[in-house]
Design an enzyme around this catalytic site. Structure first.
Site, mmCIF file in Angstrom:
data_model
loop_
_atom_site.group_PDB
_atom_site.id
_atom_site.type_symbol
_atom_site.label_atom_id
_atom_site.label_comp_id
_atom_site.label_asym_id
_atom_site.label_seq_id
_atom_site.Cartn_x
_atom_site.Cartn_y
_atom_site.Cartn_z
ATOM 1 N N LYS A 80 0.841 -1.218 0.000
ATOM 2 C CA LYS A 80 0.000 0.000 0.000
ATOM 3 C C LYS A 80 0.865 1.252 0.000
ATOM 4 O O LYS A 80 0.339 2.351 0.104
ATOM 5 C CB LYS A 80 -0.885 0.015 1.253
ATOM 6 C CG LYS A 80 -1.768 -1.196 1.414
ATOM 7 C CD LYS A 80 -2.451 -1.140 2.786
ATOM 8 C CE LYS A 80 -2.890 -2.516 3.237
ATOM 9 N NZ LYS A 80 -3.170 -2.559 4.674
ATOM 10 N N ARG A 101 14.584 -9.175 4.582
ATOM 11 C CA ARG A 101 15.107 -9.243 3.208
ATOM 12 C C ARG A 101 14.327 -8.250 2.382
ATOM 13 O O ARG A 101 13.099 -8.138 2.527
ATOM 14 C CB ARG A 101 14.957 -10.649 2.630
ATOM 15 C CG ARG A 101 15.278 -10.685 1.144
ATOM 16 C CD ARG A 101 15.345 -12.077 0.610
ATOM 17 N NE ARG A 101 16.513 -12.780 1.143
ATOM 18 C CZ ARG A 101 16.900 -13.980 0.720
ATOM 19 N NH1 ARG A 101 16.212 -14.611 -0.228
ATOM 20 N NH2 ARG A 101 17.957 -14.564 1.237
HETATM 21 N N1 CP Z 1 20.943 -18.608 0.093
HETATM 22 C C1 CP Z 1 19.767 -17.959 0.110
HETATM 23 O O1 CP Z 1 19.703 -16.771 0.413
HETATM 24 O O2 CP Z 1 18.687 -18.719 -0.222
HETATM 25 P P1 CP Z 1 17.172 -18.221 -0.183
HETATM 26 O O3 CP Z 1 17.036 -17.150 -1.265
HETATM 27 O O4 CP Z 1 16.339 -19.420 -0.450
HETATM 28 O O5 CP Z 1 16.939 -17.613 1.165
#
Ligand code: CP
Length: 360
Positions: A80, A101
């Protein structure tokens, strides 16, 4: 409070202590099974993952803690338009530690600036992936018995491969490391990584032939061509089969070489290699969970070792330059102030978020 955004956020001594703790966890996991009772980890994954997210979750559960989070940007309020800063302000009021991430380089730098709890960078764009590096270091140390005086070959996508950038930085701190960087011209390491290598004075070669390099390697670090980072699909298609490690190429390697890969693989390692005793990439996954257990304990202050950390005095930043890295978080979120710090080279500035160099 400490964060892990780049591999160099831990001193060499702290890194080695962390690897020691991971080995203690491997030897006696029961002794750590209740260490995180009452603690919560959030896994905020704005980009897909199998290993990193699940190994963090498995690590926290094995320490007796709890986990919550999301596995895609589309199931969070990022969809959003919520900024990284606001997301982190909110989530850090719920949990004790966050692993995140993000597809944009430098997003965890923004997170750390706004968090009330430790932030762990679980991969930011094509920039860094420090917990993969801890996994790689533990694997090398356990299987080779040392981290110094090794020749390590990085093969494939060295431009966008964040695990490569982080492991190069980390291995620069171990005496006698020699780097062989194997890639097509289009996928060589970025300038900021090459400049770090040059500045440290470590021996490195940039070559194109995997076959020619094989015989000198103690560690071969294969990587996937990172399809998702290419602006031009035709270029990806042209480069995607640049290197395929198979039995014939393995025959050119030393008997005690090990082959690592952060995974996932596509086709750059033929499945016939999996049965070779030198193929260590699935053992690497196993070590990843244990080293993340150690990291959680250290960042939460549940095991001794991490002090307040070094806070080097930062030079006066410049805010009048613009980052030219299209993946930089400062472009994705234009309310962030452009921020550059001078490097030792006159007229060259480094982006605070993504490390890309701006040359006047
Ligand atoms: N090595 C690694 O970062 O794998 P993923 O993208 O599955 O987390």
């Amino acid at each position: 409070m400490r964060h892990l955004i780049s591999p160099l956020d831990l001193s060499l001594d702290e890194t080695n202590q962390l690897l020691d703790l991971a080995s203690r966890i491997i030897d006696d996991p029961e002794a750590f099974a209740h260490k995180c009772e009452g603690k919560q980890l959030a896994t905020l994954f704005f980009e897909p993952s199998t290993r990193t997210r699940l190994s963090f979750e498995s690590a926290m559960l094995s320490l007796g803690g709890k986990v919550l989070g999301f596995s895609s940007a589309s199931s969070s309020s990022a969809s959003k338009g919520e900024t990284v800063a606001d997301t982190i302000r909110v989530v850090s009021s719920y949990v004790d530690i966050i692993a995140m991430r993000h597809p944009n380089d430098g997003a965890p730098v923004v997170a750390a600036d706004h968090s009330a709890v430790p932030i762990i960078n679980a991969g930011d764009g094509g920039h860094h992936h420090p917990t993969q590096t801890l996994t790689d270091l533990l694997t090398i140390r356990r299987l080779k018995g040392k981290l110094d005086h090794l020749t390590i070959g990085f093969c494939g996508d060295l431009k966008y491969g964040r695990t490569v950038h982080s492991l190069i930085k980390a291995m620069c701190r171990y005496e006698g490391t020699r780097f062989v960087l194997i890639s097509p011209d289009e996928l060589k390491v970025p300038d900021y990584v090459r400049d770090d290598l040059t500045a440290t004075g470590y021996a490195f070669q940039e070559v194109k032939s995997l076959e020619d390099a094989m015989g000198q390697l103690d560690v071969l670090y294969m990587t996937r061509i990172q399809k998702e980072r290419f602006a031009d699909e035709a270029e990806y298609l042209r480069l995607k089969d640049s290197y395929i490690l198979d039995g014939a190429k393995m025959a050119l390697g030393k008997k005690d070489m090990i082959v690592l890969h952060p995974l996932p693989r596509v086709n750059e390692i033929a499945t016939e290699v999996d049965d070779d005793p030198r193929a260590a990439y699935f053992q690497q996954v196993w070590f990843g969970k244990r080293v993340r257990m150690a990291l959680i304990l250290k960042l939460l202050g549940l095991e001794s070792g991490f002090g307040p950390g070094e806070k080097p005095a930062l030079p006066q930043p410049r805010h009048d330059l613009k980052c030219d890295n299209p993946r930089c978080i400062s472009l994705a979120e234009p309310t962030l102030p452009q921020t550059f710090f001078p490097t030792e080279e006159p007229g060259v500035f480094r982006c605070k978020y993504c490390d890309h160099l701006h040359k006047l």
